[in-house]
Design a protein around this motif. Sequence first.
Motif, PDB file in Angstrom:
ATOM      1  N   GLN A  68      -3.197   3.434 -22.740  1.00 52.24           N
ATOM      2  CA  GLN A  68      -3.139   1.930 -22.955  1.00 52.24           C
ATOM      3  C   GLN A  68      -3.457   1.767 -24.506  1.00 52.24           C
ATOM      4  OE1 GLN A  68      -5.994   1.778 -20.399  1.00 52.24           O
ATOM      5  NE2 GLN A  68      -7.689   1.233 -21.549  1.00 52.24           N
ATOM      6  N   ARG A  69      -2.850   0.575 -24.847  1.00 54.47           N
ATOM      7  CA  ARG A  69      -2.958   0.146 -26.293  1.00 54.47           C
ATOM      8  C   ARG A  69      -3.936  -1.121 -26.705  1.00 54.47           C
ATOM      9  NH1 ARG A  69       1.535   0.047 -30.379  1.00 54.47           N
ATOM     10  NH2 ARG A  69       0.917  -1.618 -31.461  1.00 54.47           N
ATOM     11  N   ILE A  70      -4.920  -0.600 -27.204  1.00 46.03           N
ATOM     12  CA  ILE A  70      -5.701  -1.597 -27.511  1.00 46.03           C
ATOM     13  C   ILE A  70      -5.672  -2.015 -29.043  1.00 46.03           C
ATOM     14  CG2 ILE A  70      -8.703  -1.999 -28.033  1.00 46.03           C
ATOM     15  CD1 ILE A  70      -8.875   0.452 -26.180  1.00 46.03           C
ATOM     16  N   VAL A  71      -5.708  -3.463 -29.158  1.00 47.66           N
ATOM     17  CA  VAL A  71      -5.527  -4.204 -30.522  1.00 47.66           C
ATOM     18  C   VAL A  71      -6.776  -5.051 -30.863  1.00 47.66           C
ATOM     19  CG1 VAL A  71      -4.017  -5.772 -31.517  1.00 47.66           C
ATOM     20  CG2 VAL A  71      -3.147  -4.300 -30.011  1.00 47.66           C
ATOM     21  N   LEU A 112     -13.761   1.257 -23.851  1.00 45.60           N
ATOM     22  CA  LEU A 112     -12.820   1.929 -23.321  1.00 45.60           C
ATOM     23  C   LEU A 112     -12.814   1.873 -21.576  1.00 45.60           C
ATOM     24  CD1 LEU A 112     -12.908   5.317 -25.229  1.00 45.60           C
ATOM     25  CD2 LEU A 112     -11.237   3.465 -25.457  1.00 45.60           C
ATOM     26  N   GLN A 113     -14.288   1.833 -21.172  1.00 46.22           N
ATOM     27  CA  GLN A 113     -14.374   1.489 -19.743  1.00 46.22           C
ATOM     28  C   GLN A 113     -13.537   0.109 -19.473  1.00 46.22           C
ATOM     29  OE1 GLN A 113     -18.248   1.051 -18.165  1.00 46.22           O
ATOM     30  NE2 GLN A 113     -17.692   1.608 -16.186  1.00 46.22           N
ATOM     31  N   LEU A 114     -14.160  -0.924 -20.022  1.00 45.17           N
ATOM     32  CA  LEU A 114     -13.540  -2.252 -19.663  1.00 45.17           C
ATOM     33  C   LEU A 114     -11.927  -2.311 -20.138  1.00 45.17           C
ATOM     34  CD1 LEU A 114     -15.970  -5.045 -20.993  1.00 45.17           C
ATOM     35  CD2 LEU A 114     -15.376  -4.422 -18.779  1.00 45.17           C
ATOM     36  N   ALA A 115     -11.572  -1.797 -21.051  1.00 48.26           N
ATOM     37  CA  ALA A 115      -9.829  -1.669 -21.312  1.00 48.26           C
ATOM     38  C   ALA A 115      -9.253  -1.247 -20.084  1.00 48.26           C
ATOM     39  CB  ALA A 115      -9.690  -0.851 -22.419  1.00 48.26           C
ATOM     40  N   ASP A 162     -10.162  -1.470 -17.018  1.00 45.52           N
ATOM     41  CA  ASP A 162     -10.603  -2.154 -15.686  1.00 45.52           C
ATOM     42  C   ASP A 162     -10.448  -3.436 -15.640  1.00 45.52           C
ATOM     43  OD1 ASP A 162     -11.860  -2.933 -13.293  1.00 45.52           O
ATOM     44  OD2 ASP A 162     -13.714  -1.686 -13.737  1.00 45.52           O
ATOM     45  N   PRO A 163      -9.131  -3.923 -15.648  1.00 43.52           N
ATOM     46  CA  PRO A 163      -8.852  -5.303 -16.019  1.00 43.52           C
ATOM     47  C   PRO A 163      -9.566  -6.215 -14.764  1.00 43.52           C
ATOM     48  CG  PRO A 163      -6.922  -4.195 -15.018  1.00 43.52           C
ATOM     49  CD  PRO A 163      -8.045  -3.253 -15.276  1.00 43.52           C
ATOM     50  N   GLU A 164      -9.850  -5.785 -13.521  1.00 45.63           N
ATOM     51  CA  GLU A 164     -10.785  -6.558 -12.531  1.00 45.63           C
ATOM     52  C   GLU A 164     -11.959  -6.981 -12.976  1.00 45.63           C
ATOM     53  OE1 GLU A 164     -11.679  -8.755  -9.371  1.00 45.63           O
ATOM     54  OE2 GLU A 164      -9.701  -8.341 -10.138  1.00 45.63           O
ATOM     55  N   ARG A 165     -12.790  -5.727 -13.705  1.00 49.49           N
ATOM     56  CA  ARG A 165     -14.176  -6.121 -14.230  1.00 49.49           C
ATOM     57  C   ARG A 165     -14.089  -7.100 -15.204  1.00 49.49           C
ATOM     58  NH1 ARG A 165     -18.987  -7.020 -13.539  1.00 49.49           N
ATOM     59  NH2 ARG A 165     -20.584  -5.746 -14.857  1.00 49.49           N
ATOM     60  N   ARG A 166     -13.238  -7.045 -16.347  1.00 49.68           N
ATOM     61  CA  ARG A 166     -13.021  -8.046 -17.162  1.00 49.68           C
ATOM     62  C   ARG A 166     -12.679  -9.329 -16.658  1.00 49.68           C
ATOM     63  NH1 ARG A 166      -9.015  -4.238 -19.231  1.00 49.68           N
ATOM     64  NH2 ARG A 166      -7.475  -5.921 -18.885  1.00 49.68           N
ATOM     65  N   ARG A 167     -12.012  -9.417 -15.575  1.00 53.47           N
ATOM     66  CA  ARG A 167     -11.836 -10.644 -15.024  1.00 53.47           C
ATOM     67  C   ARG A 167     -12.874 -11.457 -14.345  1.00 53.47           C
ATOM     68  NH1 ARG A 167     -11.538 -13.213 -10.898  1.00 53.47           N
ATOM     69  NH2 ARG A 167     -11.962 -11.445  -9.600  1.00 53.47           N
ATOM     70  N   GLN A 168     -13.870 -10.537 -13.903  1.00 52.08           N
ATOM     71  CA  GLN A 168     -15.125 -10.841 -12.954  1.00 52.08           C
ATOM     72  C   GLN A 168     -15.991 -11.176 -14.112  1.00 52.08           C
ATOM     73  OE1 GLN A 168     -16.011  -7.342 -11.066  1.00 52.08           O
ATOM     74  NE2 GLN A 168     -15.030  -7.664  -9.239  1.00 52.08           N
TER      75      GLN A 168
END
Length: 142
Positions: free
Chosen positions: A1-4, A107-110, A112-118
């Motif tokens: 994945q790409r983090i900016v 890195l964990q949150l990147a 885990d889109p569901e956790r970020r959304r929550q």
Amino acid sequence: QRIVFEIVGGPAVHRLFRPLPRVTVVHPMKWPAFQAFMDMGGRDIGLAPLLPLPFNRARSCTKFFDITRCGAAGLFARESLCADVVRDGIDGLLLPMEEQAWVETILQLAGDPERRRQLAAAAAERMRAAVAGAAPASRGDA
């Protein structure tokens, strides 16, 4: 994945981060422009790693509001004033000011889109409730 990464700062910050790939430095702007910029959304994770310095100890928890406003999950320094507002694991995450803890959590949150959304949704709901509770009574409520 790409983090900016997007960092707000002036010329010194720009010089420091300019050589890094996938880092954008956003120059400080007037309040109305900053509000519009935050409302653009498209951000997933907001970072508020405030060092325990006198200036940062005097700050309020505005980083919680800024990160929530742009729809991101927030990571906050455990030693900051944001720790008085953030419910750890519910509407944000509180981290020690240790580099490895931040790297691992980002890195964990990147991934885990569901956790970020929550986290972002809980923070947004908390903001809505706070605004509704702070609204002045209308004349008909008196």
